[in-house]
Write a protein that holds these residues in place. Structure first.
Motif: not given
Lengths: 764, 764
Positions: A372-381
């Motif tokens: 979940v953290l990685a998702t945020n890293y790559y696609t976060g706002r």
């Protein structure tokens, strides 16, 4: 003991269902707002219901056909291979065939029920969230979260409940409680998981086509060409767009989670069966041994119960700077309660092994967090990747697309490393569990065979550990489309600025949780698929005619033979055999073929939608000047027709290959097919989903005023990126989770027919 | 006999090299046209040479470092695992380590030489093709085809020549002619293949970044924003664009083919070694047995020779309606001559088995034909798929992109089915060859072990069969960029309409052959990769310390141990072990990670290029009014810098994983890594290359006047599609062929260090 674990599953399942119904009722009692709001809301609800009914009809007909095919195939397979050697097993074979067929129908029915109820709750909650926003942000948030929690409670609970119930009923029906009869019960339950996956695929694909065709049609003409804002009532596709949010995101997701949880629980039970079987043969008592097999139901119960404090936390925090805070606190509370619950269960029932079991569960939870953290890293706002997309959008939409693809491809790194390391570490912990051992010297793949099976059980627990967060995560996920719809209703019914401003942060929140839960869904789906693959291997071996022997007139599974056949089977599963290579390459192709069909359907439907909206604007110029009402129905109809008509071919690209490969090349080839498909689907899905999310957020980043803001060339380029990303991240991507699990469950169900293995004489 | 086959290879190689030099000379003697033409041509040639020199420097430094690392790793690996058991082998170990290091440098040097000469011939032929077009279409076609044939002859011939030569030299150096010493020679040759792959990757990635950055920069600003035609001399990026065609398409392709052929020949020899080894042990004479191992060199010779009549046919047919006709005839002539050549070789030297061997070669040729036809079906100029892309382009570029992705995904079907079936059928034919047999009862993967090895030899022959068309196909492929450049030179030097019209069909032809040969390249690369994987498995086992024994003071390979260890090794290569699963998933990720880096480099470079061209147009408005000359050098410099700087990181995503995985988890894990990467790369590359070709042709279809023709909204959308597709089909896609072969050759070279297998105590 056996009874206890299953009953705990039953009761926890019931508890969850009751909670869901209680919340459902509470939502129904909330006010629905102004007449205009109710009018718009009703069109959405009617459109959604109309579509769901047509979709259900298609799904039920197809499931029924598949149920009959499955039952007959199982019977034929056994009749050709097992019955000549063991004529005494005819009654078991007949009952298994019937139970499988019945299970397929039940699985499918449960899944569509879950989908329908989730959608119903969501279309109930949307207008009430809008109305609640007239009172305050917290009230709106609470309504959206509780609306989502119907999904979060109902779906996992139904799964645990149905599996526990069917386990009891089938056990009674099959009779006996030796490993073989328990196996037959599990085999029959596989039909349930298959039915659930099948419906889920249809629901997700159909819903995904519907929602994206409407969304793209609405955006491409409305926003880009006519320059009217999102959710503007002048847009003929606007109602279809709102309906799409519900039938795609809610109903599709409901069916998706139902099949995920069911498949994971069943897969772990099958893997647990091997542990139980070895323990029995090592002299452990039935009561102690069977705990390992039934543990998944207990874990399911812990999950349901630990979701309750999480939802309460998320819905009751009145003060927050950002609505993400109560959400995050809800997840943390659930994770902690779940861990405590696991610890209690393990210490109570598996005292000697609790440290091993708990660390395995912990691995699953930690992996979920990292992904979940990685998702945020790559696609976060405001992540680096997203800003880069926004930046190159100033040059050309071609660079927007390329940059998004680049990011989607790079994003494969962390999830792949995390998933595969989690598997490896959980396996190694499981391998070293000090479980009793029979004295045999067999090894598979270079590892002593019993340690191997314990290791696989360890990976199953890690998978279930990751899944323990699914209730709360899916609650948040469900809140997304509700907020989205609530905003749409506010816009369309012309509510005051203030109300819309209160709903804005919720809309943002919806997008954030949607992206994060995508990461979670992908991670858990890949682990589940690999677990089911292990279950498939063990189940295949357990159904081999030569492992069965008569002991004083009763059919039993012979352990030595079971292990020897397992060794033989696994030895065939090597990448160097040409039939394995063939199956494996074909497997790797399936996600591509599937996605091609799904995306093609969206593209065609969107094209028709664009033409239709253009036509309405052209033929009835009054629409844009607020003088005429657009014909919403035509747009709804286009989405419905394309979605229903185009659900079938993608599904066939998944259903046919394992059948053809299995009948020609036997079970090992099917295993290779499934693994090839999993590896390919994981990477492709990440590319599509992370890339899509990054495009989406790049557009939003520009809309927030960067690089020229709205109406700048950069924005136009970013819109193209977002439009490309939409069906990737909402139609094809999430369907791929289901694809790999459907491939697995179809493999499990059709094992007997694979034993025919037509080409075994040419390629042994 | 041994001497004969190798000498045939040497002589045929020399013959090919001489033919290439002869043609090269002939081209040099052709007239170069007007002063203006020569001026433009010289800028292209200088730009290309300048870039190539910088690129060569980087490649040579890197190769040298890798050579040292390889030599040291091999020595360390042997020192830890082999020497403690077999101290008598120290001198062999030292010579192998040195030979491998030397081979890496030689391979790299040969590859860059091939690349440089191919590019040199191509930049010599381009202006002469323009000049020839002033005389007639046939004259131009002939010049372009002969220019391309330098590539077609030189590169395969150099490969066959160098392998034959090094085989002789290394045999002399290592001494002895027992299976072990031959094995050491082959192991050392693996370094040559590795060096070739390494340089090829750099050349293709660097060239690919260069050409696409220039191309996209030129198109996005020149064609789209400023509205000036392609190859217009006012465009500051136009020279960089022309240079790019040469350094990307020609030099990159030259290095690519060199490494393909080298890797395939060597892979087949390693696979043939196992057949030779078993035959020796079954009592066959050394002379007869070694024929199976050296057969690939003979096949290489047949290929070189059969290319001659094909090129003559293609270059000498003066009358044709469409320039594709002489090309097609050339391919047919080569295929027929090659088949006759194979038949003669097989009947002469393998009388008993010629039917088996010929059918295996035929399978390869047929597969090549089917894949090429499928390419045309999916991406052909007026194919259904292409027309559909053009059609949806009327709506939005987002639909253009989606439709292209759809088609790229769907296009995976035929190639995957063909490749995997070819492998399977060739294996089954090989399995049933009536070769003498030793009496052992071992089985791997359920198949008697000797039949298994014969089967794999069968797949090697199918792979070589497909490759037999590479000379003529690459001739046609080489003609593409020459024609493209010739057209550009004609445009830039303002030649009369008639000349440009004569060059147009050649340009079209170039695009067609380019797309078709992409299909061929992909097919042969996947077969080659799978062949190298088989070679890796066999080579790994042959280097195991426990297969070596002393027979009267001389180290030998013990057959029984060889087979037992092979069985053990292959049993570990099962998809169900968690370390195998991990490696396999990481393997599947590599092509994504690699492509991400490569595409990112293009996107960044293109963005800089766009900014630069915009800047020049803005700061010096005289350029667009023909009053000022643009600064071509700045654009050339941007492409050069980005290409050189960004070659390294993509290469590291390929080089590091096998080393890390191998040292941690041993050889079986590396095998899984390679297979995972192959499956993932094949599908991803097809998506990128077919999708890219389809976008390209959809744009051309619209430019031909459909759906509004040039300057219509549909055209603008199609240009976006084409621009996205360009780096996919010309940078990342073709590099992926090399990626999977580099993964394989790196695995082969580093086998000794994998034997350290650090985690073997935790996970046996």
């Amino acid at each position: 003991m056996k009874v206890l674990f299953v009953y705990v599953g039953l009761i926890a399942g019931l508890l969850g269902i009751i909670s869901a119904l209680y919340i459902y009722n509470w939502i129904g009692r909330q006010p629905t707002g102004t007449e205009k709001m109710v009018e718009i809301w009703k069109s959405i609800r009617e459109g959604a219901s109309a579509y769901m009914k047509r979709q259900l009809k298609t799904i039920i007909v197809f499931s029924f056909i598949m149920a009959v095919i499955a039952g007959i195939s199982v019977y034929i397979g056994y009749d050709v291979k097992l019955l000549p050697q063991h004529p005494e097993m005819r009654s078991e074979v007949i009952s298994e065939s019937i139970l499988i067929a019945v299970s397929v129908v039940l699985g499918s029915a449960s899944s569509v029920t879950a989908a329908f109820l989730s959608m119903d709750a969501s279309t109930k909650a949307n207008v009430r969230t809008t109305e609640a926003a007239r009172r305050g942000t917290w009230e709106a948030l609470r309504t959206a979260v509780l609306g989502g929690s119907v999904l979060g409670f109902l779906v996992p609970s139904m799964s645990v409940f149905m599996l526990s119930l069917l386990y009891l009923v089938y056990s009674f029906f099959v009779g006996g409680s030796n490993p073989l009869s328990i196996r037959i019960v599990l085999d029959s339950l596989a039909g349930f998981a298959f039915g659930a996956s099948l419906s889920a695929l249809f629901a997700q694909v159909g819903g995904g086509i519907y929602t994206k065709a409407a969304d793209m049609g609405a955006d491409l003409v409305g926003k880009v060409e006519a320059g009217i804002p999102e959710d503007d009532p002048r847009n003929p596709a606007v109602i279809a767009d709102q309906v799409g949010d519900n039938v795609g995101d809610c109903a599709g997701r409901g069916a998706d989670i139902f099949e995920s949880i069911t498949a994971e629980l069943l897969g772990s039970m099958i893997v647990g069966w091997a542990v139980y079987f070895i323990l029995i043969n090592a002299g452990t008592s039935q009561d102690t041994a069977i705990k390992f097999m039934l543990l998944p139901l207990l874990i399911g119960a812990v999950k349901i119960i630990s979701t309750i404090p999480g939802v309460v936390t998320a819905a009751s925090q009145k003060k927050f700077n950002d609505p993400i805070e109560p959400m995050r606190n809800g997840v943390i509370v659930t994770a902690v309660v779940a861990l405590i619950g696991f610890a209690i269960v393990y210490i109570l029932f598996f005292r000697q092994y609790w440290g091993y079991l708990l660390s395995e569960s912990l691995i699953g939870i930690i992996s979920a967090v990292i992904i979940v953290l990685a998702t945020n890293y790559y696609t976060g706002r405001e992540s680096k990747a997203v800003v880069e997309i926004a930046q190159v959008s100033q040059s050309s939409s071609a660079l927007t697309i390329l940059k998004g693809l680049t990011i989607g491809m790079r994003a494969t790194f962390v999830p792949i490393i995390v998933i595969s390391s989690a598997l490896l570490i959980a396996f190694m912990i499981g391998m070293h569990m000090p479980l009793p051992s029979t004295s045999n010297s067999l090894a598979i793949a270079g590892i002593p065979i019993e340690k191997f099976l314990y290791g696989i059980f360890g990976t199953a627990l890690a998978t279930l550990g990751m899944l323990s967060l699914s209730g709360i995560i899916m609650t948040l996920d469900g809140a997304g489309p509700i907020s989205d719809n609530a905003g749409g209703i506010a816009e369309m019914s012309g509510l005051e600025e203030e109300v819309r401003n209160r709903l804005d942060p919720l809309d943002v929140l919806g997008n954030v949780t949607k992206a994060l839960t995508k990461g979670f869904a992908m991670g858990s789906a890949s682990l589940a698929a690999l677990l089911l693959f292990q279950a498939f291997v063990q189940d295949y071996v357990a159904r081999d005619p030569s492992v069965i022997q008569l002991v004083s007139g009763i059919a039993q599974i012979n352990m030595q033979n079971f292990l020897v056949i397992m060794q033989q089977f696994i030895n065939r599963l090597v990448l160097i055999r040409p039939d394995i290579m063939l199956s494996f390459l074909i497997g790797a192709m399936i996600p591509y073929l599937f996605s091609s069909f799904a995306l093609d359907a969206v593209t065609r439907a969107a094209w028709m939608m664009v033409e239709e909206v253009r036509r309405q604007f052209k033929e009835r110029p009054g629409i844009l000047e607020w003088k005429e009402k657009p014909d919403y129905y035509r747009a709804v109809d286009i989405s419905t027709q394309y979605a229903i008509r185009n659900m079938i071919s993608p599904a066939l690209t998944v259903i046919l290959p394992p059948l053809v490969i299995g009948i020609l090349f036997g079970g090992a080839a099917v295993g290779a097919l499934v693994v090839g498909a999993t590896a390919s689907a994981v990477t492709l899905a990440i590319l599509m989903m992370w890339g899509g999310a990054a495009w989406d957020n790049a557009k939003k980043y520009i809309e927030a005023g960067h690089f020229g803001g709205k109406k700048s060339p950069a924005h136009a380029a970013a819109v193209v990126g977002d439009t490309v990303g939409d069906p990737l991240k909402d139609t094809a991507g999430p369907s791929l989770h289901i694809v790999i699990k459907l491939l697995n469950t179809i493999s499990l169900v059709f094992i007997p027919i694979y034993m025919i293995w037509l080409l075994s004489s040419v390629l042994p």
